[in-house]
Write an enzyme that holds these catalytic residues in place. Sequence first.
Site, short mmCIF file in Angstrom:
data_model
loop_
_atom_site.label_atom_id
_atom_site.label_comp_id
_atom_site.label_asym_id
_atom_site.label_seq_id
_atom_site.Cartn_x
_atom_site.Cartn_y
_atom_site.Cartn_z
N ASP A 197 51.30 -22.30 1.28
CA ASP A 197 50.80 -22.74 2.58
C ASP A 197 50.82 -24.27 2.61
O ASP A 197 50.81 -24.93 1.56
CB ASP A 197 49.36 -22.24 2.79
CG ASP A 197 48.96 -22.21 4.26
OD1 ASP A 197 48.90 -21.11 4.82
OD2 ASP A 197 48.70 -23.28 4.83
N ASP A 215 55.01 -28.45 3.11
CA ASP A 215 55.56 -28.18 4.44
C ASP A 215 56.81 -27.31 4.31
O ASP A 215 57.87 -27.78 3.92
CB ASP A 215 55.90 -29.51 5.12
CG ASP A 215 56.42 -29.31 6.54
OD1 ASP A 215 56.57 -28.15 6.98
OD2 ASP A 215 56.69 -30.33 7.21
N ASN A 232 54.16 -17.27 7.60
CA ASN A 232 53.86 -18.63 8.03
C ASN A 232 54.20 -18.77 9.52
O ASN A 232 55.34 -19.02 9.89
CB ASN A 232 54.68 -19.63 7.21
CG ASN A 232 54.32 -21.06 7.49
OD1 ASN A 232 53.16 -21.37 7.73
ND2 ASN A 232 55.30 -21.95 7.46
N TYR A 260 55.98 -18.37 22.09
CA TYR A 260 55.68 -17.35 21.08
C TYR A 260 56.53 -16.10 21.27
O TYR A 260 57.01 -15.51 20.29
CB TYR A 260 54.19 -17.01 21.15
CG TYR A 260 53.73 -16.08 20.06
CD1 TYR A 260 53.89 -16.41 18.72
CD2 TYR A 260 53.11 -14.87 20.37
CE1 TYR A 260 53.45 -15.55 17.72
CE2 TYR A 260 52.67 -14.01 19.38
CZ TYR A 260 52.84 -14.35 18.06
OH TYR A 260 52.41 -13.51 17.06
#
Length: 270
Positions: free
Chosen positions: A38, A64, A92, A166
């Site tokens: 993460d 990242d 993620n 999304y």
Amino acid sequence: MSFSVSGKTAIVTGSASGIGLAIARHLVDKGANVMFADVDETKLEAEVGDEARAEGGVRMFSGDLTEKLTIANLLSATIDAFERVDILVNANRRTLVSDILNPEGDGVEELWRHNVLSALRISQMTAKRMIQHAQRAEVEPGTMLGSIINLSSIASQATRPELLAYSMASAAMDQMTRSLAVGLAPKGIRVNAVAFGSVMSASLQAALKEHPDFRDQITEATPLGRIAAPAELAEAVQFLASDASGFITGQVLTVDGGRGLLDVVCAPAH
């Protein structure tokens, strides 16, 4: 055929909190070695810091994951710890509300980079490592080398302007899953996705705190009449990661309590 993942090594991205953390914890409980990955080092430390420093099947990596070098370092750290990678769970992901008339506020580029491109790059690089390991180990042709599981959403099939970015990202994840599945099948790597509806994630908990009426709206829009626990999503991931799903690839498994069967446009999209 059991759903066992015992002894396998998994990378779970986005695993410092919420659904990703639940999936990673579930795989650990089922006997897998798991690399928790993460960008949020503070949350990772709080959740698994002590376990990661102990002798056992838990490690953590912060960075990242939209950067290729970070992905390469993640894979190297996993292989250094556990010698191989058998399972990749791309958890993620972000959600946001889109301003559909504002190119600066629609969120499309942000979610494309964070949800889709990062998952694609880590899938490609993980698949290469799986293949390289098989070549060094002289694995027989036709042997299954690994399983990649993407997290998607029933938003990919919905038309809600406020979820423009999304929904687009989720639809892209579904198609990416199918394309990678066909391309990697000859190499012995399966690729599937789990598209979920309302799961008690960190973001949904926050939304319910701010809008308590959402709970009734969601349950009324879901034929099974409730919100799923993260563990139920984790169990679906375990199935796709296990040998029990050995002849399944390129599929988007819907875990939504039947919500996608209904056309409830006004219900909160969580």
